[in-house]
Design a protein around this motif. Structure first.
Motif, PDB file in Angstrom:
ATOM      1  N   ASP A 167      47.225 102.514  33.375  1.00 56.83           N
ATOM      2  CA  ASP A 167      47.451 101.110  33.066  1.00 56.83           C
ATOM      3  C   ASP A 167      46.439 100.293  33.860  1.00 56.83           C
ATOM      4  OD1 ASP A 167      48.328  98.635  32.404  1.00 56.83           O
ATOM      5  OD2 ASP A 167      50.441  99.034  32.810  1.00 56.83           O
ATOM      6  N   ALA A 168      45.420  99.794  33.160  1.00 56.21           N
ATOM      7  CA  ALA A 168      44.338  99.075  33.829  1.00 56.21           C
ATOM      8  C   ALA A 168      44.528  97.566  33.802  1.00 56.21           C
ATOM      9  CB  ALA A 168      43.002  99.431  33.166  1.00 56.21           C
ATOM     10  N   ARG A 169      45.684  97.110  33.325  1.00 57.70           N
ATOM     11  CA  ARG A 169      45.901  95.665  33.282  1.00 57.70           C
ATOM     12  C   ARG A 169      46.007  95.107  34.691  1.00 57.70           C
ATOM     13  NH1 ARG A 169      48.639  97.192  28.402  1.00 57.70           N
ATOM     14  NH2 ARG A 169      50.172  98.270  29.677  1.00 57.70           N
ATOM     15  N   PRO A 170      45.397  93.937  34.947  1.00 52.36           N
ATOM     16  CA  PRO A 170      45.509  93.322  36.278  1.00 52.36           C
ATOM     17  C   PRO A 170      46.953  92.970  36.597  1.00 52.36           C
ATOM     18  CG  PRO A 170      43.751  92.317  34.970  1.00 52.36           C
ATOM     19  CD  PRO A 170      44.533  93.179  34.042  1.00 52.36           C
ATOM     20  N   SER A 171      47.293  92.929  37.887  1.00 50.06           N
ATOM     21  CA  SER A 171      48.659  92.644  38.307  1.00 50.06           C
ATOM     22  C   SER A 171      49.109  91.263  37.844  1.00 50.06           C
ATOM     23  CB  SER A 171      48.765  92.754  39.830  1.00 50.06           C
ATOM     24  OG  SER A 171      48.468  94.060  40.258  1.00 50.06           O
ATOM     25  N   TRP A 172      48.251  90.270  37.950  1.00 47.44           N
ATOM     26  CA  TRP A 172      48.642  88.918  37.555  1.00 47.44           C
ATOM     27  C   TRP A 172      48.953  88.851  36.064  1.00 47.44           C
ATOM     28  CZ3 TRP A 172      45.985  86.438  33.742  1.00 47.44           C
ATOM     29  CH2 TRP A 172      44.694  86.901  33.437  1.00 47.44           C
ATOM     30  N   LEU A 173      48.261  89.672  35.271  1.00 47.15           N
ATOM     31  CA  LEU A 173      48.509  89.667  33.832  1.00 47.15           C
ATOM     32  C   LEU A 173      49.862  90.293  33.515  1.00 47.15           C
ATOM     33  CD1 LEU A 173      47.177  88.913  31.122  1.00 47.15           C
ATOM     34  CD2 LEU A 173      46.274  91.246  31.038  1.00 47.15           C
ATOM     35  N   LYS A 174      50.184  91.389  34.205  1.00 43.11           N
ATOM     36  CA  LYS A 174      51.445  92.077  33.966  1.00 43.11           C
ATOM     37  C   LYS A 174      52.642  91.219  34.373  1.00 43.11           C
ATOM     38  CE  LYS A 174      50.153  95.757  36.283  1.00 43.11           C
ATOM     39  NZ  LYS A 174      50.172  97.124  36.868  1.00 43.11           N
ATOM     40  N   ALA A 202      69.732  81.883  17.186  1.00 44.92           N
ATOM     41  CA  ALA A 202      70.411  82.241  18.436  1.00 44.92           C
ATOM     42  C   ALA A 202      70.294  83.741  18.694  1.00 44.92           C
ATOM     43  CB  ALA A 202      71.879  81.824  18.372  1.00 44.92           C
ATOM     44  N   ALA A 203      70.485  84.542  17.641  1.00 40.16           N
ATOM     45  CA  ALA A 203      70.393  85.998  17.792  1.00 40.16           C
ATOM     46  C   ALA A 203      68.973  86.424  18.136  1.00 40.16           C
ATOM     47  CB  ALA A 203      70.859  86.677  16.502  1.00 40.16           C
ATOM     48  N   PHE A 204      67.989  85.891  17.419  1.00 42.00           N
ATOM     49  CA  PHE A 204      66.607  86.295  17.666  1.00 42.00           C
ATOM     50  C   PHE A 204      66.137  85.840  19.043  1.00 42.00           C
ATOM     51  CE2 PHE A 204      61.979  85.851  17.398  1.00 42.00           C
ATOM     52  CZ  PHE A 204      61.642  87.109  16.923  1.00 42.00           C
ATOM     53  N   SER A 205      66.612  84.689  19.512  1.00 40.91           N
ATOM     54  CA  SER A 205      66.205  84.189  20.825  1.00 40.91           C
ATOM     55  C   SER A 205      66.646  85.143  21.932  1.00 40.91           C
ATOM     56  CB  SER A 205      66.792  82.795  21.065  1.00 40.91           C
ATOM     57  OG  SER A 205      66.293  81.868  20.118  1.00 40.91           O
ATOM     58  N   LEU A 206      67.898  85.616  21.863  1.00 41.36           N
ATOM     59  CA  LEU A 206      68.373  86.537  22.894  1.00 41.36           C
ATOM     60  C   LEU A 206      67.698  87.900  22.776  1.00 41.36           C
ATOM     61  CD1 LEU A 206      70.474  84.287  23.353  1.00 41.36           C
ATOM     62  CD2 LEU A 206      72.151  86.092  23.742  1.00 41.36           C
ATOM     63  N   ALA A 207      67.457  88.355  21.542  1.00 42.92           N
ATOM     64  CA  ALA A 207      66.755  89.620  21.363  1.00 42.92           C
ATOM     65  C   ALA A 207      65.327  89.522  21.901  1.00 42.92           C
ATOM     66  CB  ALA A 207      66.746  90.009  19.886  1.00 42.92           C
ATOM     67  N   PHE A 208      64.675  88.381  21.682  1.00 38.00           N
ATOM     68  CA  PHE A 208      63.326  88.195  22.205  1.00 38.00           C
ATOM     69  C   PHE A 208      63.331  88.163  23.730  1.00 38.00           C
ATOM     70  CE2 PHE A 208      59.620  85.765  23.513  1.00 38.00           C
ATOM     71  CZ  PHE A 208      58.618  86.311  22.726  1.00 38.00           C
ATOM     72  N   LEU A 209      64.360  87.550  24.318  1.00 38.69           N
ATOM     73  CA  LEU A 209      64.459  87.515  25.774  1.00 38.69           C
ATOM     74  C   LEU A 209      64.675  88.922  26.331  1.00 38.69           C
ATOM     75  CD1 LEU A 209      64.425  85.536  28.143  1.00 38.69           C
ATOM     76  CD2 LEU A 209      66.903  85.366  27.963  1.00 38.69           C
ATOM     77  N   ASP A 210      65.454  89.746  25.626  1.00 35.19           N
ATOM     78  CA  ASP A 210      65.616  91.139  26.037  1.00 35.19           C
ATOM     79  C   ASP A 210      64.274  91.867  26.004  1.00 35.19           C
ATOM     80  OD1 ASP A 210      68.323  91.266  26.667  1.00 35.19           O
ATOM     81  OD2 ASP A 210      68.914  91.551  24.586  1.00 35.19           O
ATOM     82  N   PHE A 211      63.500  91.628  24.940  1.00 35.65           N
ATOM     83  CA  PHE A 211      62.181  92.253  24.842  1.00 35.65           C
ATOM     84  C   PHE A 211      61.275  91.829  25.996  1.00 35.65           C
ATOM     85  CE2 PHE A 211      57.765  91.436  23.553  1.00 35.65           C
ATOM     86  CZ  PHE A 211      57.326  92.730  23.372  1.00 35.65           C
ATOM     87  N   ALA A 212      61.254  90.518  26.293  1.00 39.37           N
ATOM     88  CA  ALA A 212      60.412  90.028  27.379  1.00 39.37           C
ATOM     89  C   ALA A 212      60.858  90.589  28.723  1.00 39.37           C
ATOM     90  CB  ALA A 212      60.429  88.497  27.401  1.00 39.37           C
ATOM     91  N   GLY A 213      62.179  90.682  28.925  1.00 43.75           N
ATOM     92  CA  GLY A 213      62.677  91.262  30.164  1.00 43.75           C
ATOM     93  C   GLY A 213      62.336  92.739  30.289  1.00 43.75           C
ATOM     94  N   GLY A 214      62.445  93.470  29.176  1.00 39.33           N
ATOM     95  CA  GLY A 214      62.067  94.877  29.196  1.00 39.33           C
ATOM     96  C   GLY A 214      60.584  95.065  29.456  1.00 39.33           C
ATOM     97  N   LEU A 215      59.765  94.179  28.883  1.00 39.52           N
ATOM     98  CA  LEU A 215      58.322  94.249  29.117  1.00 39.52           C
ATOM     99  C   LEU A 215      57.989  93.992  30.579  1.00 39.52           C
ATOM    100  CD1 LEU A 215      55.532  94.567  27.739  1.00 39.52           C
ATOM    101  CD2 LEU A 215      55.526  92.071  27.427  1.00 39.52           C
ATOM    102  N   PHE A 216      58.658  93.009  31.181  1.00 31.99           N
ATOM    103  CA  PHE A 216      58.426  92.712  32.596  1.00 31.99           C
ATOM    104  C   PHE A 216      58.817  93.900  33.469  1.00 31.99           C
ATOM    105  CE2 PHE A 216      59.678  91.115  36.750  1.00 31.99           C
ATOM    106  CZ  PHE A 216      58.600  90.310  37.083  1.00 31.99           C
ATOM    107  N   MET A 217      59.966  94.505  33.172  1.00 33.73           N
ATOM    108  CA  MET A 217      60.408  95.652  33.962  1.00 33.73           C
ATOM    109  C   MET A 217      59.465  96.836  33.788  1.00 33.73           C
ATOM    110  SD  MET A 217      63.168  94.960  35.735  1.00 33.73           S
ATOM    111  CE  MET A 217      63.921  96.569  36.030  1.00 33.73           C
ATOM    112  N   ALA A 218      58.991  97.060  32.576  1.00 33.16           N
ATOM    113  CA  ALA A 218      58.109  98.199  32.320  1.00 33.16           C
ATOM    114  C   ALA A 218      56.781  98.054  33.039  1.00 33.16           C
ATOM    115  CB  ALA A 218      57.887  98.348  30.816  1.00 33.16           C
ATOM    116  N   TRP A 219      56.248  96.860  33.071  1.00 32.16           N
ATOM    117  CA  TRP A 219      54.938  96.641  33.675  1.00 32.16           C
ATOM    118  C   TRP A 219      54.994  96.460  35.180  1.00 32.16           C
ATOM    119  CZ3 TRP A 219      52.113  92.726  29.914  1.00 32.16           C
ATOM    120  CH2 TRP A 219      51.652  93.453  28.797  1.00 32.16           C
TER     121      TRP A 219
END
Length: 226
Positions: A13-20, A78-95
């Motif tokens: 994973d070569a992405r810079p820390s600030w980007l992740k 409302a449903a898509f907003s929470l699902a999108f927030l789950d995706f963003a949270g999972g992305l943050f945790m993964a990176w």
């Protein structure tokens, strides 16, 4: 069972820390900016407040989605907003999992949680065969703490890759959020009056509280057995 000591070592994973760190927040900001053009100001502000509340326990989608729909936010949004927030949270945790482990208070809790989970899973190796479907079910069901953060930790304990965990969190978030929102929309069609709105909200809140109490009762019973 597969072992991955720290996410970031299992894949190049070569992405810079600030980007992740910044990309998940930027995605949430861009999403809210787009939603601004589809909602009145008061509904947009209410939705933002509910998304913030979703991140802070103990409120879950079984509470946030009915509140949003009751306030006039379209059920699908409302449903898509929470699902999108789950995706963003999972992305943050993964990176940023190695970074999270270095946080003063949250990091040690995550390590203790993972050590206890590894002991539990080592005694039940058959759970590995159900890891993908099981994590989707864990994220989609309205349990206390079943969002993207804890889901990422559970996936990490199972030895799943970042892509696998993020896929499970995204699919589970979509299933859980849209199931609740569609169910509420169907109930509202049965009770179209204002009194029906409060009846519907009371029904789903009761279901959410019952599921929460059942889950906590099961967790305490498991702790006593061990």
């Amino acid at each position: 069972m597969r072992r991955i000591d720290a996410w970031g070592d299992d894949e190049i994973d070569a992405r810079p820390s600030w980007l992740k760190v910044s990309v998940p927040f930027l995605l949430c900001g861009a999403f809210l900016a787009v939603v601004w053009f589809f909602l009145p100001a008061e509904q947009w502000l209410f939705l933002v407040g509910m998304l913030v509340a979703y991140v802070v326990p103990p409120l879950g989608r079984e509470t946030i989605i009915p509140a949003c729909i009751l306030f006039g936010v379209p059920w699908w949004l409302a449903a898509f907003s929470l699902a999108f927030l789950d995706f963003a949270g999972g992305l943050f945790m993964a990176w940023n999992f190695p970074l999270i482990l270095r946080l003063p208070y949250f990091g040690p809790w995550v390590r203790r949680f993972m050590e206890a989970g590894r002991t539990f899973l080592d005694r039940r190796p058959w759970l590995e065969r159900l890891y993908f479907v099981g994590l989707i079910a864990f994220v989609s069901l309205p349990f206390d703490g079943s969002g993207s953060i804890v889901g990422s930790i559970v996936g990490r304990m199972l030895g799943m890759t970042k892509t696998e965990v993020l896929s499970c969190i995204t699919v589970g978030g979509l299933i859980g959020s849209f199931t609740i929102a569609l169910g509420i929309d169907c109930v509202l069609n049965l009770f179209p009056t204002r009194a029906g709105l409060w009846i519907s909200l009371a029904i789903f809140l009761s279901i959410g509280i019952a599921l929460l109490l059942m889950y906590r009762s099961y967790s305490r019973g498991r702790e006593v057995d061990t």
